[in-house]
Design a protein around this motif. Structure first.
Motif, PDB file in Angstrom:
ATOM      1  N   ASP A 295       0.888  -1.156   0.000  1.00 16.89           N
ATOM      2  CA  ASP A 295       0.000   0.000   0.000  1.00 16.89           C
ATOM      3  C   ASP A 295       0.929   1.210   0.000  1.00 16.89           C
ATOM      4  O   ASP A 295       1.839   1.283   0.824  1.00 16.89           O
ATOM      5  CB  ASP A 295      -0.861  -0.032   1.263  1.00 16.89           C
TER       6      ASP A 295
ATOM      7  N   HIS B  48      -2.808  -3.868  -4.340  1.00 21.68           N
ATOM      8  CA  HIS B  48      -2.901  -4.705  -3.142  1.00 21.68           C
ATOM      9  C   HIS B  48      -4.353  -4.950  -2.734  1.00 21.68           C
ATOM     10  O   HIS B  48      -4.650  -5.938  -2.077  1.00 21.68           O
ATOM     11  CB  HIS B  48      -2.128  -4.060  -1.988  1.00 21.68           C
ATOM     12  N   GLU B  49      -5.263  -4.062  -3.147  1.00 18.23           N
ATOM     13  CA  GLU B  49      -6.676  -4.198  -2.796  1.00 18.23           C
ATOM     14  C   GLU B  49      -7.449  -5.053  -3.805  1.00 18.23           C
ATOM     15  O   GLU B  49      -8.516  -5.557  -3.473  1.00 18.23           O
ATOM     16  CB  GLU B  49      -7.330  -2.816  -2.727  1.00 18.23           C
TER      17      GLU B  49
ATOM     18  N   GLU C 250       4.485   0.620   5.992  1.00 15.09           N
ATOM     19  CA  GLU C 250       3.600   0.421   4.842  1.00 15.09           C
ATOM     20  C   GLU C 250       2.934  -0.945   4.986  1.00 15.09           C
ATOM     21  O   GLU C 250       3.615  -1.939   5.221  1.00 15.09           O
ATOM     22  CB  GLU C 250       4.402   0.377   3.538  1.00 15.09           C
TER      23      GLU C 250
ATOM     24  N   ARG D 217      -3.377   0.809  -6.291  1.00 15.12           N
ATOM     25  CA  ARG D 217      -4.132   0.078  -5.271  1.00 15.12           C
ATOM     26  C   ARG D 217      -4.221  -1.410  -5.606  1.00 15.12           C
ATOM     27  O   ARG D 217      -5.166  -2.094  -5.227  1.00 15.12           O
ATOM     28  CB  ARG D 217      -5.520   0.679  -5.150  1.00 15.12           C
TER      29      ARG D 217
END
Length: 191
Positions: A36, A73-74, A163, A71
């Motif tokens: 992130d 990671h989402e 992070e 983004r």
């Protein structure tokens, strides 16, 4: 795969996961870890007055205007599942920025992440901010002044920043599992 955020527009990610799926033998694994870009602190040592506090939101905005999300990671878990992978796992981490952690492994990870940030800051910031900065693209000099402040905060051992990171790994179904899935799809289509 790791640290690929910003590499592709949304349809590019779909193509990448599909290519990975197609390239793997049944039973083969895919693994991805992404950070992130937002920076956090659990103990209040990173405040709204710090440049690092707003760092991630600035760059998420730039990346959205550029059409290349930071983004990942989402979204990577669901995108990997949509590509057909099964047995999906996810693990979340906190990667320190600096050597402030008490745990020796986290302290070493923090040292490496601090070095990574110091080496990469200008490369991360210059293009995005001079092309997609708000309210208008920044000048090269504005970026450099901003980075001086960010580096000062990175080097402050009293700021306990980190992070978040997500790691996802999943398996391509075995041939037997694929056959069962094909039967299910055929049954759904005929119903």
């Amino acid at each position: 795969m790791r640290l690929m955020y910003g590499a592709f527009p949304p349809d590019g990610w779909q193509k990448l996961y599909k290519q990975a799926y197609d390239a793997l033998e049944p039973g083969g694994w895919i693994e991805q870890i992404e950070l992130d870009v937002r920076v956090y602190s659990d103990d209040g040592t990173l405040t709204k007055e710090h440049q690092l506090y707003g760092w991630g939101d600035i760059f998420i905005g730039c990346s959205e205007r550029a059409g290349r999300s930071l983004r990942t990671h989402e979204t990577m878990r669901s995108a990997i599942e949509e590509a057909g992978f099964v047995d999906v796992h996810e693990e979340k981490y906190k990667i320190p920025l600096g050597c402030w952690a008490r745990d020796n492994i986290l302290k070493e990870a923090g040292h490496l992440q601090h070095s990574h940030w110091n080496a990469a800051l200008e490369g991360w910031a210059m293009w995005l901010l001079t092309h997609f900065g708000e309210p208008e693209p920044w000048s090269k000099e504005e970026v450099q002044v901003f980075l001086v402040k960010v580096r000062k905060e990175l080097n402050n051992p009293r700021i306990h920043a980190y992070e978040p990171a997500n790691r996802v790994w999943a398996r391509k179904p075995l041939k037997e599992e694929l056959k069962v899935e094909e039967v299910k799809i055929k049954a759904e289509k005929s119903a």
